[in-house]
Design an enzyme around this catalytic site. Structure first.
Site, short mmCIF file in Angstrom:
data_model
loop_
_atom_site.label_atom_id
_atom_site.label_comp_id
_atom_site.label_asym_id
_atom_site.label_seq_id
_atom_site.Cartn_x
_atom_site.Cartn_y
_atom_site.Cartn_z
N ALA A 20 -69.22 40.89 -9.48
CA ALA A 20 -68.50 40.79 -10.75
C ALA A 20 -67.58 41.99 -10.99
CB ALA A 20 -69.49 40.66 -11.90
N THR A 21 -67.97 43.18 -10.55
CA THR A 21 -67.12 44.35 -10.78
C THR A 21 -65.77 44.18 -10.09
OG1 THR A 21 -69.00 45.84 -11.09
CG2 THR A 21 -66.92 46.85 -10.45
N ASN A 64 -74.72 42.12 -22.38
CA ASN A 64 -75.80 42.38 -21.42
C ASN A 64 -76.96 43.18 -22.01
OD1 ASN A 64 -73.54 44.34 -21.34
ND2 ASN A 64 -74.90 45.51 -20.02
N GLN A 116 -73.50 37.43 -17.82
CA GLN A 116 -74.81 37.16 -18.42
C GLN A 116 -74.90 35.76 -19.03
OE1 GLN A 116 -77.31 39.00 -17.95
NE2 GLN A 116 -76.50 41.02 -17.49
N SER A 124 -71.32 36.53 -11.41
CA SER A 124 -72.11 37.24 -10.42
C SER A 124 -73.30 36.39 -9.98
CB SER A 124 -72.62 38.56 -11.01
OG SER A 124 -73.45 39.22 -10.09
N ALA A 125 -73.57 36.38 -8.68
CA ALA A 125 -74.68 35.57 -8.16
C ALA A 125 -76.04 36.18 -8.47
CB ALA A 125 -74.53 35.40 -6.65
N HIS A 126 -76.15 37.53 -8.41
CA HIS A 126 -77.48 38.13 -8.49
C HIS A 126 -78.06 38.14 -9.90
CE1 HIS A 126 -77.04 42.35 -10.11
NE2 HIS A 126 -75.78 42.09 -9.87
N THR A 182 -62.93 39.27 5.40
CA THR A 182 -63.83 38.28 5.97
C THR A 182 -64.87 37.84 4.95
OG1 THR A 182 -63.57 39.29 8.15
CG2 THR A 182 -65.48 37.85 7.83
N CYS A 209 -76.26 49.81 -14.88
CA CYS A 209 -75.25 50.75 -14.39
C CYS A 209 -75.34 52.11 -15.08
CB CYS A 209 -73.85 50.17 -14.60
SG CYS A 209 -73.62 48.60 -13.76
#
Length: 381
Positions: free
Chosen positions: A73-74, A153, A181, A199-201, A240, A326
């Site tokens: 996401a960043t 968040n 979020q 974001s996936a995580h 890649t 963060c």
């Protein structure tokens, strides 16, 4: 090692078993480069990437071609904001955001200011809400973007995105949202959104993979690429592709599409149980809007205790944080709570509880009892 009970799902989530299973073949058996167009190894990888692109698009109601994969996401936030700044290079530029945004947005906008852009940071009230009239009146002739997160968040506040979209649409301004979020947690309508970070995580997928949604078929401009070299991802993001991560992201998106509403209701019940028991402790307050917020998040202040010691004691048995992952190592009070008018000592003595798929009622009952014990001990010392 015995891990504590995990209630920090806003920081990161564990990969779902189905996600891990889906990813494994792409590390070894199917190891091809998705940009290798001349043989089956590359074809297989490319097909897997496009399947995942469709899965992520389906989760948010977008077209697959509107999903561009990033490292997280960043990077997506940087691409959205800096990419638009580069598009308008040489012009007078103004951006509107909010004091309670994630540091990834605030720091990126600070960078733009150092390059000559004007930035308005909207204040919030005691619930973390912006004034929509103030948003509207802050728009200038050279305003290029409104950048506001969908859900906070730290407090779980859900901004009034429908009204924000209307304002952006009426004034013909790019609307970018950090939806990290919100995606996979609440139903989203992306109509009126031009750029969005995902974001996936944060949704039971792997770390190191994210995406930016870029609206197509609209006269407002798209961001210029920040990374050169190969023209991957329709020229928006060279490099890649992380095929295993992308496959995992797609599987996570598919899973969230299936159980979003049921899990939302379950977590709301558990969150309410946690709050009802913790609020029995004298001097406790829930920070933020109690109605319009994510169902799995609770930010609670504990008066009469020292913040660092509170967090250290609690984390022996319960993994929580005082705010964004963060900035969780900082002894400073949360910038989000400070913007809401919460005084520094109380801001430092605030804990964000964020629940998830593995959270159980028995864990919540234990956590509430343990928190009460810790607070009582600290107040006596």
């Amino acid at each position: 090692m015995k891990y504590p009970i995990y209630l920090d799902y806003n920081a990161t989530t564990p990969c779902a078993p189905e996600v891990i299973e889906a990813m494994l073949p792409w590390f070894g058996q199917h190891f091809g480069n998705a940009a290798s167009k001349s043989h089956p190894y590359g074809w297989m990888a490319e097909d897997a990437v496009e399947t995942a692109r469709e899965q992520v698009a389906n989760l948010i109601g977008a077209k697959p071609k509107e999903i561009i994969f990033t490292s997280g996401a960043t990077e997506a936030i940087n691409l959205a904001i800096k990419g638009i700044f580069e598009h308008y290079s040489g012009e007078k530029q103004h951006y509107i955001s909010c004091k309670t945004e994630h540091k990834a947005v605030l720091d990126t906008l600070d960078h733009l200011q150092s390059k000559g852009a004007e930035v308005t940071y909207l204040p919030v009230n005691q619930f973390g809400e912006i004034d929509l009239e103030e948003l509207n009146s802050s728009i200038l002739p050279h305003t290029k973007m409104i950048a506001l997160m969908w859900a906070n968040n730290e407090t779980g506040l859900i901004h009034q995105m429908d009204r924000i979209k209307e304002i952006a649409e009426e004034r013909n301004i790019i609307l970018f949202t950090d939806a990290v979020q919100a995606v996979g947690k609440i139903p989203l309508d992306i109509k009126g959104i031009h750029l969005m970070a995902i974001s996936a995580h944060k949704m039971y997928g792997p770390k190191g993979i994210g995406a930016i949604y870029i609206r197509h078929n609209h006269p407002l401009p798209k961001p210029l690429a920040l990374i050169d070299g190969g023209g991957h991802e329709k020229g928006f993001r060279s490099g890649t592709l992380n095929v295993p991560g992308i496959v995992g992201f797609g599987k996570a998106a598919e899973l969230r599409s299936k159980n979003l509403e049921v899990e939302d209701a379950r977590l709301e019940n558990l969150r309410n149980l946690l709050e009802s028991k913790i609020l029995e402790i004298e001097g406790t307050t829930v920070n933020g809007n109690l109605k319009n917020r994510l169902s799995h998040v609770s930010n609670i202040s504990f008066a009469g205790v020292e913040g660092v010691e509170l967090l250290q004691r609690v984390n022996k048995e319960v993994a929580v944080s005082s705010g964004s992952a963060c900035t969780s190592i900082s002894p400073k009070p949360s910038h989000v709570l400070a913007a809401m008018g919460i005084e520094p000592d109380l801001g430092r003595a605030s804990i964000r509880f964020s629940l998830g798929l593995n959270t159980t009622e028995s864990e919540i009952i234990f956590v509430a009892k343990y928190i009460k014990k810790v607070v009582e001990t600290l107040r006596k010392s």
